[in-house]
Design a protein around this motif. Structure first.
Motif, PDB file in Angstrom:
ATOM      1  N   LEU A 228       0.823  -1.211   0.000  1.00 20.94           N
ATOM      2  CA  LEU A 228       0.000   0.000   0.000  1.00 20.94           C
ATOM      3  C   LEU A 228       0.856   1.260   0.000  1.00 20.94           C
ATOM      4  CD1 LEU A 228      -2.838  -1.009   2.503  1.00 20.94           C
ATOM      5  CD2 LEU A 228      -3.102  -0.530   0.063  1.00 20.94           C
ATOM      6  N   THR A 229       1.921   1.269   0.798  1.00 20.79           N
ATOM      7  CA  THR A 229       2.761   2.470   0.849  1.00 20.79           C
ATOM      8  C   THR A 229       3.521   2.692  -0.459  1.00 20.79           C
ATOM      9  OG1 THR A 229       4.449   1.105   1.958  1.00 20.79           O
ATOM     10  CG2 THR A 229       3.061   2.490   3.351  1.00 20.79           C
ATOM     11  N   TRP A 230       3.992   1.618  -1.085  1.00 23.39           N
ATOM     12  CA  TRP A 230       4.773   1.767  -2.314  1.00 23.39           C
ATOM     13  C   TRP A 230       3.895   2.163  -3.506  1.00 23.39           C
ATOM     14  CZ3 TRP A 230       9.519   2.647  -3.600  1.00 23.39           C
ATOM     15  CH2 TRP A 230       9.967   2.394  -4.909  1.00 23.39           C
ATOM     16  N   TYR A 231       2.849   1.384  -3.739  1.00 22.74           N
ATOM     17  CA  TYR A 231       2.001   1.659  -4.906  1.00 22.74           C
ATOM     18  C   TYR A 231       1.042   2.823  -4.654  1.00 22.74           C
ATOM     19  CZ  TYR A 231       3.878  -2.704  -6.675  1.00 22.74           C
ATOM     20  OH  TYR A 231       4.733  -3.680  -7.112  1.00 22.74           O
ATOM     21  N   GLY A 232       0.627   3.001  -3.407  1.00 26.66           N
ATOM     22  CA  GLY A 232      -0.220   4.149  -3.090  1.00 26.66           C
ATOM     23  C   GLY A 232       0.525   5.457  -3.284  1.00 26.66           C
ATOM     24  N   ALA A 233       1.805   5.496  -2.866  1.00 29.98           N
ATOM     25  CA  ALA A 233       2.607   6.703  -3.058  1.00 29.98           C
ATOM     26  C   ALA A 233       2.814   6.995  -4.543  1.00 29.98           C
ATOM     27  CB  ALA A 233       3.951   6.557  -2.347  1.00 29.98           C
ATOM     28  N   LYS A 234       2.935   5.931  -5.339  1.00 29.65           N
ATOM     29  CA  LYS A 234       3.081   6.131  -6.779  1.00 29.65           C
ATOM     30  C   LYS A 234       1.815   6.739  -7.366  1.00 29.65           C
ATOM     31  CE  LYS A 234       4.262   3.687 -11.062  1.00 29.65           C
ATOM     32  NZ  LYS A 234       4.630   2.374 -11.669  1.00 29.65           N
ATOM     33  N   ARG A 235       0.656   6.257  -6.933  1.00 26.52           N
ATOM     34  CA  ARG A 235      -0.604   6.808  -7.425  1.00 26.52           C
ATOM     35  C   ARG A 235      -0.778   8.262  -7.014  1.00 26.52           C
ATOM     36  NH1 ARG A 235      -4.743   3.446  -9.135  1.00 26.52           N
ATOM     37  NH2 ARG A 235      -5.765   5.456  -9.531  1.00 26.52           N
ATOM     38  N   LEU A 236      -0.212   8.638  -5.884  1.00 33.09           N
ATOM     39  CA  LEU A 236      -0.309  10.016  -5.404  1.00 33.09           C
ATOM     40  C   LEU A 236       0.686  10.944  -6.092  1.00 33.09           C
ATOM     41  CD1 LEU A 236      -0.809   9.419  -1.579  1.00 33.09           C
ATOM     42  CD2 LEU A 236      -2.528  10.192  -3.235  1.00 33.09           C
ATOM     43  N   GLY A 237       1.533  10.386  -6.954  1.00 33.43           N
ATOM     44  CA  GLY A 237       2.438  11.223  -7.739  1.00 33.43           C
ATOM     45  C   GLY A 237       3.799  11.473  -7.130  1.00 33.43           C
ATOM     46  N   PHE A 238       4.177  10.734  -6.100  1.00 35.75           N
ATOM     47  CA  PHE A 238       5.492  10.926  -5.495  1.00 35.75           C
ATOM     48  C   PHE A 238       6.568  10.270  -6.356  1.00 35.75           C
ATOM     49  CE2 PHE A 238       2.711  11.313  -1.755  1.00 35.75           C
ATOM     50  CZ  PHE A 238       3.213  12.486  -1.201  1.00 35.75           C
ATOM     51  N   GLY A 239       7.763  10.875  -6.341  1.00 36.06           N
ATOM     52  CA  GLY A 239       8.901  10.310  -7.056  1.00 36.06           C
ATOM     53  C   GLY A 239       9.519   9.153  -6.299  1.00 36.06           C
ATOM     54  N   ARG A 240      10.523   8.526  -6.917  1.00 32.36           N
ATOM     55  CA  ARG A 240      11.108   7.323  -6.340  1.00 32.36           C
ATOM     56  C   ARG A 240      11.668   7.556  -4.939  1.00 32.36           C
ATOM     57  NH1 ARG A 240      15.980   5.179  -5.431  1.00 32.36           N
ATOM     58  NH2 ARG A 240      16.171   2.889  -5.506  1.00 32.36           N
ATOM     59  N   GLY A 241      12.448   8.638  -4.771  1.00 28.82           N
ATOM     60  CA  GLY A 241      13.058   8.901  -3.474  1.00 28.82           C
ATOM     61  C   GLY A 241      12.039   9.067  -2.370  1.00 28.82           C
TER      62      GLY A 241
END
Length: 387
Positions: free
Chosen positions: A259-272
């Motif tokens: 959830l934290t990895w893919y959810g952050a991606k959906r929210l538009g956060f970069g890799r770092g």
């Protein structure tokens, strides 16, 4: 696979086997001692008083080490730190409540209470920073997110425990409120107020005080498990139940990591930023949770802390593997931009560290790079000075 390490961080040592936290072995040894030689009678009274003093000392040291500036700086980067707080104090508790359906077929009511309490504990600081650095993520974000979570957890965790665990954690009774204020909040606030005067001392003697931290927690564990032995609560736990508890915790950890990895991606956060969110948002603090449990659960603390102790070791083992794999990602080799751990996108965090140096503690207040988390990181050499 690339073996390059982030600039400013010491080269991590990752053994070929999964890391076993030596402190977990010390905790297990303390549990064994309490099982063989539990404190009883006058000795139990002395141990209980010493445990109460140890909890107060721990939270005083937490308050004195935690950089208020770094925690408050989190408010300036509300998207990233709001995401970590939502994972820690909203998503985790919701998953814990959903596990209520596993009682009594999979978990006993007491083990479920401990599992739910685990879901309410704040995030780690030191190990989150270490794993973020190894994975070449946004280290300043991890510092700030961990500090902000620990500061918020001093208030949020007891309130959520009282609300969701009800009478099992003392409810909203006047006695529980007094215990929380006197044993947790007052020492923590005293440490914050005295930080300008004692911060330098804590930095100079961080190694010795690290032993004080760990020794205090071992005393809390010994007292709690001794009381559990005297009350016969351990006859309610079978090896089969422990195996089922481990399986449930493995599912919980896997769900939060995804959830934290893919959810952050959906929210538009970069890799770092995604790396910082994953490690800060999926982990729980043993150092903060054990003393809190002794205050909130009293005689039932021994079973309440068991799920947290098991989860702590599991998260170190799993996150060590993930961090090593993240460090070998092709994006991590990019010397510029977000792949190198630089913040990107709206709401990204650079706060918590003065200037542009991404290394923990550079330009920050004394003691800020080893804030309140007395948790070793298995076989990993942390970029944060160990206590």
């Amino acid at each position: 696979m690339s073996s390059r390490t982030p600039r400013g961080a010491r080269r991590p040592f990752l053994p070929s086997w999964l890391p076993i936290d030596p402190y977990i072995l010390a905790l297990l040894g303390t549990v064994g001692l309490a099982a063989l030689l539990p404190a009883s009678g006058a000795a139990a009274t002395v141990a209980s008083g010493a445990s109460t003093g140890a909890v107060a000392l721990l939270f005083f040291l937490y308050g004195a080490r935690l950089s208020t500036r770094e925690a408050v700086d989190g408010l300036k980067h509300w998207r990233l730190h709001g995401t970590v707080l939502a994972c820690t104090f909203l998503v985790f508790p919701l998953l814990g409540l959903a596990a209520r359906g596993l009682v009594p077929t999979v978990l006993t009511p007491d083990l479920y209470g401990g599992l739910l309490f685990l879901c309410l504990v704040p995030s780690t600081i030191q190990s989150s920073i270490a794993f973020t650095s190894i994975a070449r993520g946004n280290v300043p974000a991890a510092i700030c997110a961990g500090s902000f979570s620990s500061l918020a957890g001093i208030v949020i965790t007891p309130l959520l425990a009282a609300l969701l665990l009800g009478s099992g954690a003392g409810g909203f009774s006047a006695d529980s409120v007094v215990k929380i204020v006197l044993q947790l909040l007052v020492p923590f606030l005293a440490g914050q107020l005295l930080r300008p005067w004692v911060g330098g001392f804590l930095v100079r003697h961080k190694k010795v005080l690290g032993y004080v931290d760990r020794g205090s927690i071992l005393l809390v564990v010994y007292t709690a498990f001794s009381e559990g032995m005297n009350r016969g609560v351990w006859h309610l736990v079978t090896p089969g139940r422990l195996g089922l508890l481990l399986a449930v915790e493995a599912v919980l950890l896997a769900a939060m990591l995804a959830l934290t990895w893919y959810g952050a991606k959906r929210l538009g956060f970069g890799r770092g930023d995604r790396i910082a969110i994953q490690f800060a948002g999926s982990k729980k603090s043993l150092a903060a949770g054990l003393p809190m449990a002794s205050v909130l659960f009293g005689a039932h603390a021994s079973l309440a802390v068991l799920p947290l102790m098991l989860f702590h070791q599991m998260q170190l083992m799993v996150c060590a593997v993930i961090a090593r794999r993240r460090a070998g990602d092709p994006e991590a080799a990019d010397p510029g931009g977000e792949a190198a751990g630089q913040p990107s996108g709206p709401g990204s965090a650079r706060g918590g560290v003065s200037g542009d140096d991404p290394r923990p503690g550079r330009g920050s207040d004394p003691g800020s790079d080893q804030a309140s988390d007395a948790e070793p990181v298995g076989g990993i050499t942390s970029p944060v000075a160990p206590r």
